[in-house]
Design an enzyme around this catalytic site. Structure first.
Site, PDB file in Angstrom:
ATOM      1  N   GLY A 181       0.819  -1.197   0.000  1.00 12.42           N
ATOM      2  CA  GLY A 181       0.000   0.000   0.000  1.00 12.42           C
ATOM      3  C   GLY A 181       0.851   1.244   0.000  1.00 12.42           C
ATOM      4  N   SER A 182       0.345   2.308   0.575  1.00 16.98           N
ATOM      5  CA  SER A 182       1.030   3.595   0.521  1.00 16.98           C
ATOM      6  C   SER A 182       2.192   3.642   1.501  1.00 16.98           C
ATOM      7  CB  SER A 182       0.053   4.726   0.835  1.00 16.98           C
ATOM      8  OG  SER A 182      -0.269   4.735   2.216  1.00 16.98           O
ATOM      9  N   GLU A 199       5.668  -3.557   0.650  1.00 14.43           N
ATOM     10  CA  GLU A 199       5.682  -3.226  -0.776  1.00 14.43           C
ATOM     11  C   GLU A 199       4.920  -1.917  -0.920  1.00 14.43           C
ATOM     12  OE1 GLU A 199       7.376  -4.761  -2.965  1.00 14.43           O
ATOM     13  OE2 GLU A 199       7.891  -6.571  -1.872  1.00 14.43           O
ATOM     14  N   LEU A 200       5.655  -0.824  -1.142  1.00  9.48           N
ATOM     15  CA  LEU A 200       5.070   0.500  -1.034  1.00  9.48           C
ATOM     16  C   LEU A 200       5.059   1.209  -2.390  1.00  9.48           C
ATOM     17  CD1 LEU A 200       6.725   1.404   2.385  1.00  9.48           C
ATOM     18  CD2 LEU A 200       4.528   0.281   1.971  1.00  9.48           C
ATOM     19  N   CYS A 209       2.024   0.989  -8.588  1.00  7.93           N
ATOM     20  CA  CYS A 209       3.182   1.571  -7.910  1.00  7.93           C
ATOM     21  C   CYS A 209       4.417   1.589  -8.805  1.00  7.93           C
ATOM     22  CB  CYS A 209       3.468   0.829  -6.607  1.00  7.93           C
ATOM     23  SG  CYS A 209       3.628  -0.952  -6.797  1.00  7.93           S
ATOM     24  N   GLU A 253       4.233  10.212  -5.476  1.00  8.75           N
ATOM     25  CA  GLU A 253       3.640   9.169  -6.308  1.00  8.75           C
ATOM     26  C   GLU A 253       2.290   9.648  -6.837  1.00  8.75           C
ATOM     27  OE1 GLU A 253       2.803   4.397  -6.047  1.00  8.75           O
ATOM     28  OE2 GLU A 253       2.432   5.599  -4.257  1.00  8.75           O
TER      29      GLU A 253
END
Length: 478
Positions: free
Chosen positions: A230-231, A250-251, A284, A378
């Site tokens: 996520g963020s 996992e960003l 992402c 992002e």
């Protein structure tokens, strides 16, 4: 096939419908498409307790038994491909062709896990490195880490859930999962298929929950690993609260691609349009920064703008649609504001920029000043920015000028530049002659800096979900 009127959650392998509190909307129409059961903190606590109880039975499953569970999933997902794609198209607003592609990846991920489940190898290690260790023999193996906590995102609700669930089953770890509240259906259908298997009771729970009510997924000490996608802001906050458990994150990213002077322009444009605007840029590793050699910049820009303007935006159910809605109106409005800020600061809007509800046009800008969100943060939407370079080392430095480091792409025919990029770029993965948005589900995938910790990709996730257990034998003379 149409969605069901409602979907249950899964508590300790069993479907349960304590309520229908979560409304899941059709992201294109904005209308409620179905309703889903929500887990209370008490239910989450029960699920964690059940996972603890299942730790021993899961660890004792034979490799062929774990493989059989995963193979069953491959079969059932293959049989239900159309249903899975339709649900994904509705709940995420993902164009139907892309939805079918994600279902294919879901199947691939479980198939890879089935293959890897019988390859949990260790190593025999000589210990007699000096006289004091003469007669000693060592060996090690991997054992399941124990109950795992998974939190998955909205943008790939099938495959990113699969990248947590499938490795856990492959190694024998029970788990609890919180799917994204905006797109819970994919994980719940995975749960429905898992409930058809002979997994030990408590092996899995899939529990939609509010963020405030899901604190136990992070803080409960009975859980031995937290895997979050996520963020960055949420991920690093969860890590700070996770205590002693292992954490995999996992960003986000603002992925860059370099286009060198020797590049096949038509090929690069084709791939970069895909990389920037696939599923409305909500990835992402979506292409956000495009860094082009000055010798080909003008030709590349003309071709890229033409191709971008030709993309079809509309109903994600239509085969010709490439740009569907963003996940909600608020996200589209946010990104529209970033575009307006960039234009006001002197950037040139090359195409796009208009918004209608959750629909935002595929947008390109050039000369976006440093310090603006569209360059530094992002975007997570259908926007990319162009800049030019003359020196390849300077282009590498521009890629690295980011707090993110997930993946990067380099279009070049020069092997020396390709190897330099692999050496110098501060990212988890470098793709040569392709976009950073590309991923194969068995490769090590993850980032550095604010893009996260650890790696997914089935075999690499299996390593995180296991611990090394050593054995030392002192041998007597015979």
């Amino acid at each position: 096939m149409p969605l069901k009127d409602s979907y249950p959650l899964y508590l300790a392998n069993e479907a349960l419908s304590p309520n229908q509190d979560l409304e899941v909307t059709d992201k294109y129409t904005g209308k409620v498409a179905t309703r889903v059961a929500m887990a209370s903190p008490a239910l989450i606590d029960q699920a964690i307790a059940a996972a603890v109880e299942a730790t021993g039975p899961m660890a004792r499953m034979a490799a062929y038994e774990r493989q059989a569970v995963l193979a069953h999933c491959v079969t059932r997902f293959s049989e239900r491909q159309d249903e899975l794609a339709e649900a994904l198209c509705i709940e995420a607003g993902k164009p139907i062709r892309d939805s079918r592609g994600e279902v294919t990846r879901l199947i691939d991920t479980f198939r890879i896990a089935a293959e890897e489940s019988v390859r949990m190898t260790g190593e025999v290690q000589p210990l007699d490195i000096s006289a004091r260790a003469r007669g000693y023999q060592g060996m090690w193996k991997r054992v399941p880490i124990g109950p795992c906590s998974f939190i998955s995102p909205f943008n790939f609700p099938l495959n990113l859930a699969a990248h947590k669930i499938a490795p856990a089953i492959a190694v024998g770890c029970p788990f609890v999962m919180k799917p994204a509240s905006r797109t819970p259906l994919g994980a719940l259908i995975i749960g429905e298929v898992l409930s058809e298997t002979d997994l030990p009771k408590g092996a899995f729970s899939i529990l939609p929950a509010t963020r405030d009510g899901a604190d136990l997924f992070t803080t409960d000490e009975r859980l031995k690993l937290l895997s979050f996608t996520g963020s960055p802001e949420v991920g690093w906050g969860l890590k700070a609260k996770a205590g002693k458990k292992k954490v995999v994150l996992e960003l986000g990213g603002n992925a860059a691609v370099i286009v060198d002077a020797d590049t096949d322009i038509d090929d690069a444009v084709e791939r970069i349009v895909f990389g920037a605007f696939y599923q409305s840029g909500q990835s992402c590793i979506g292409v956000q920064r495009i860094i082009v050699h000055e010798a080909v910049y003008d030709a590349f820009k003309r071709a890229l703008v033409k191709k971008t303007k030709a993309l079809v935006m509309g109903d994600p159910r239509q085969e010709e649609t490439f740009i569907g809605p963003m996940i909600d109106v608020g996200e589209a409005r946010r990104l529209e504001g970033w575009i307006e800020d960039a234009a006001a600061a002197g950037a040139t809007l090359l195409c796009g920029g208009k918004r209608d509800g959750a629909m935002l046009e595929a947008t390109l800008l050039e000369d976006v000043p440093r310090g603006l969100k569209l360059r530094e943060e992002e975007a997570f939407g259908p926007v990319a920015i162009l800049s030019r370079f003359s020196d390849f080392k300077a282009a590498l430095a521009e890629v690295n000028d980011s707090r993110f480091g997930l993946q990067a792409g380099v279009f070049s025919r020069d092997i020396h530049k390709a190897m330099a990029a692999w050496d110098e770029l501060e990212v988890g993965g470098v793709l040569i002659n392709d976009v950073p948005s590309y991923r194969v589900d068995n490769m090590p995938y993850g980032g550095v800096k604010d893009s996260g910790l650890g790696r997914e990709g089935v075999r690499f996730a299996m390593e995180d979900m296991t611990e090394i257990r050593n054995l030392v034998i002192r041998r007597a003379a015979i």
